[in-house]
Design a protein around this motif. Structure first.
Motif, mmCIF file in Angstrom:
data_model
loop_
_atom_site.group_PDB
_atom_site.id
_atom_site.type_symbol
_atom_site.label_atom_id
_atom_site.label_comp_id
_atom_site.label_asym_id
_atom_site.label_seq_id
_atom_site.Cartn_x
_atom_site.Cartn_y
_atom_site.Cartn_z
ATOM 1 N N ALA A 165 29.094 6.690 1.707
ATOM 2 C CA ALA A 165 28.143 6.976 2.786
ATOM 3 C C ALA A 165 27.278 5.731 2.982
ATOM 4 O O ALA A 165 27.430 4.744 2.258
ATOM 5 N N VAL A 166 26.359 5.808 3.933
ATOM 6 C CA VAL A 166 25.326 4.787 4.066
ATOM 7 C C VAL A 166 24.070 5.310 3.386
ATOM 8 O O VAL A 166 23.699 6.470 3.566
ATOM 9 N N TYR A 167 23.456 4.474 2.589
ATOM 10 C CA TYR A 167 22.256 4.853 1.852
ATOM 11 C C TYR A 167 21.066 4.069 2.393
ATOM 12 O O TYR A 167 21.125 2.844 2.538
ATOM 13 N N PHE A 168 20.012 4.815 2.697
ATOM 14 C CA PHE A 168 18.788 4.212 3.214
ATOM 15 C C PHE A 168 17.638 4.480 2.252
ATOM 16 O O PHE A 168 17.483 5.600 1.761
ATOM 17 N N CYS A 169 16.820 3.468 2.038
ATOM 18 C CA CYS A 169 15.538 3.740 1.425
ATOM 19 C C CYS A 169 14.533 3.943 2.555
ATOM 20 O O CYS A 169 14.719 3.434 3.663
ATOM 21 N N ALA B 265 0.812 -1.221 0.000
ATOM 22 C CA ALA B 265 0.000 0.000 0.000
ATOM 23 C C ALA B 265 0.841 1.265 0.000
ATOM 24 O O ALA B 265 0.309 2.365 -0.155
ATOM 25 N N SER B 266 2.158 1.124 0.164
ATOM 26 C CA SER B 266 3.029 2.305 0.190
ATOM 27 C C SER B 266 2.984 3.010 -1.148
ATOM 28 O O SER B 266 3.025 2.362 -2.204
ATOM 29 N N ASP B 267 2.922 4.328 -1.106
ATOM 30 C CA ASP B 267 2.820 5.045 -2.378
ATOM 31 C C ASP B 267 3.869 6.130 -2.549
ATOM 32 O O ASP B 267 3.811 6.914 -3.496
ATOM 33 N N TYR B 268 4.843 6.146 -1.643
ATOM 34 C CA TYR B 268 5.874 7.174 -1.761
ATOM 35 C C TYR B 268 7.140 6.672 -1.107
ATOM 36 O O TYR B 268 7.116 6.193 0.028
ATOM 37 N N PHE B 269 8.260 6.807 -1.825
ATOM 38 C CA PHE B 269 9.533 6.281 -1.346
ATOM 39 C C PHE B 269 10.616 7.344 -1.511
ATOM 40 O O PHE B 269 10.590 8.152 -2.452
ATOM 41 N N ILE B 270 11.568 7.295 -0.597
ATOM 42 C CA ILE B 270 12.644 8.293 -0.592
ATOM 43 C C ILE B 270 13.974 7.579 -0.363
ATOM 44 O O ILE B 270 14.052 6.621 0.414
ATOM 45 N N TRP B 271 14.997 8.053 -1.029
ATOM 46 C CA TRP B 271 16.366 7.611 -0.738
ATOM 47 C C TRP B 271 17.080 8.702 0.036
ATOM 48 O O TRP B 271 17.023 9.878 -0.320
ATOM 49 N N TYR B 272 17.772 8.258 1.112
ATOM 50 C CA TYR B 272 18.561 9.166 1.920
ATOM 51 C C TYR B 272 20.020 8.729 1.924
ATOM 52 O O TYR B 272 20.335 7.541 1.849
ATOM 53 N N LYS B 273 20.888 9.710 2.067
ATOM 54 C CA LYS B 273 22.330 9.477 2.197
ATOM 55 C C LYS B 273 22.724 9.934 3.590
ATOM 56 O O LYS B 273 22.319 11.012 4.039
ATOM 57 N N GLN B 274 23.501 9.095 4.284
ATOM 58 C CA GLN B 274 23.961 9.483 5.607
ATOM 59 C C GLN B 274 25.467 9.356 5.680
ATOM 60 O O GLN B 274 26.018 8.243 5.644
ATOM 61 N N GLU B 275 26.125 10.486 5.768
ATOM 62 C CA GLU B 275 27.572 10.493 5.947
ATOM 63 C C GLU B 275 27.892 10.320 7.425
ATOM 64 O O GLU B 275 27.067 10.601 8.289
ATOM 65 N N SER B 276 29.081 9.874 7.692
ATOM 66 C CA SER B 276 29.484 9.557 9.055
ATOM 67 C C SER B 276 29.305 10.763 9.983
ATOM 68 O O SER B 276 29.785 11.859 9.684
ATOM 69 N N GLY B 277 28.587 10.562 11.069
ATOM 70 C CA GLY B 277 28.408 11.622 12.054
ATOM 71 C C GLY B 277 27.377 12.665 11.686
ATOM 72 O O GLY B 277 27.250 13.679 12.376
ATOM 73 N N LYS B 278 26.626 12.424 10.621
ATOM 74 C CA LYS B 278 25.624 13.404 10.184
ATOM 75 C C LYS B 278 24.244 12.775 10.114
ATOM 76 O O LYS B 278 24.085 11.568 10.192
#
Lengths: 115, 112
Positions: free
Chosen positions: B86-90, B29-42
């Motif tokens: 970096a670490v990438y999260f969906c 049912a999800s209708d919106y997705f985002i990718w995030y980037k997380q650099e160390s300590g941020k």
């Protein structure tokens, strides 16, 4: 560029103590959030806040947690009696609209260490 | 239940190569997705988003692909640079737009 600021950057506390983490969201934003990230794990939703009330909270956000917007600029997260498992990075975020239409901007986090 | 997970915990690529980071989600049912980037300590930083009525969206050097049939999301980074490490999260938007559910994260390492 406007940004979300958080203080303190790192806090060490004894188990059972109260902790307040502070955030200054971006000034024209209306929605405010707290997320946390235990070391090496994924970011977890805690609570969302809009129009001076909680709009949603997770199972993590139990009675030991509370949020407040005491004035027009600050948004705080209080942990009443900290536990070892509360050790994590806590991120504040804000947006001008719901996540469907308004990008969430995250602060750089407050690291909480509970001893 | 809702869950968003990533296939690979670590991805190593050579500078200049293309990177592909994958994500599986379970809430149809999800209708919106985002990718995030997380650099160390941020904190997480927005990269790109996509709505469920699309199957592809392009940004600057990044492309997100959505396959609703198999509930799979991917992030493609063209000409990967050291600054992309970096670490990438969906993340999946749930709760009426009030809540992001993040995946586990993939560590992208760019080798010179």
């Amino acid at each position: 560029e406007p940004e979300v600021t958080q203080t303190p950057s790192h806090q060490v506390t004894q188990m059972g103590q109260e902790v307040i983490l502070r955030c200054v969201p971006i000034s024209n934003h209306l929605y405010f959030y707290w997320y946390r990230q235990i070391l090496g794990q994924k970011v977890e939703f805690l609570v969302s806040f809009y129009n001076n009330e909680i709009s949603e909270k997770s199972e993590i956000f139990d009675d030991q947690f509370s949020v407040e917007r005491p004035d027009g600029s600050n948004f705080t997260l209080k942990i009443r009696s900290t536990k070892l498992e509360d050790s994590a990075m806590y991120f504040c975020a804000s947006s001008w609209a719901l996540a469907y239409t308004g990008e969430l901007f995250f602060g750089e986090g407050s690291r909480l260490t509970v001893l | 239940g809702e869950s968003v997970g990533l296939h690979l915990p670590t991805l190593s690529v050579q500078e200049g190569d293309n990177s592909i980071i994958n994500c599986a989600y379970s809430n149809s049912a999800s209708d919106y997705f985002i990718w995030y980037k997380q650099e160390s300590g941020k904190g997480p930083q927005f990269i790109i988003d996509i709505r469920s009525n699309m199957d592809k969206r392009q940004g600057q050097r990044v492309t997100v692909l959505l396959n609703k049939t198999v509930k799979h999301l991917s992030l493609q980074i063209a000409a990967t640079q050291p600054g992309d490490s970096a670490v990438y999260f969906c993340a999946e938007v749930t709760g009426g737009g009030n809540k992001l559910t993040f995946g586990t994260g993939t560590q992208l390492k760019v080798e010179l």
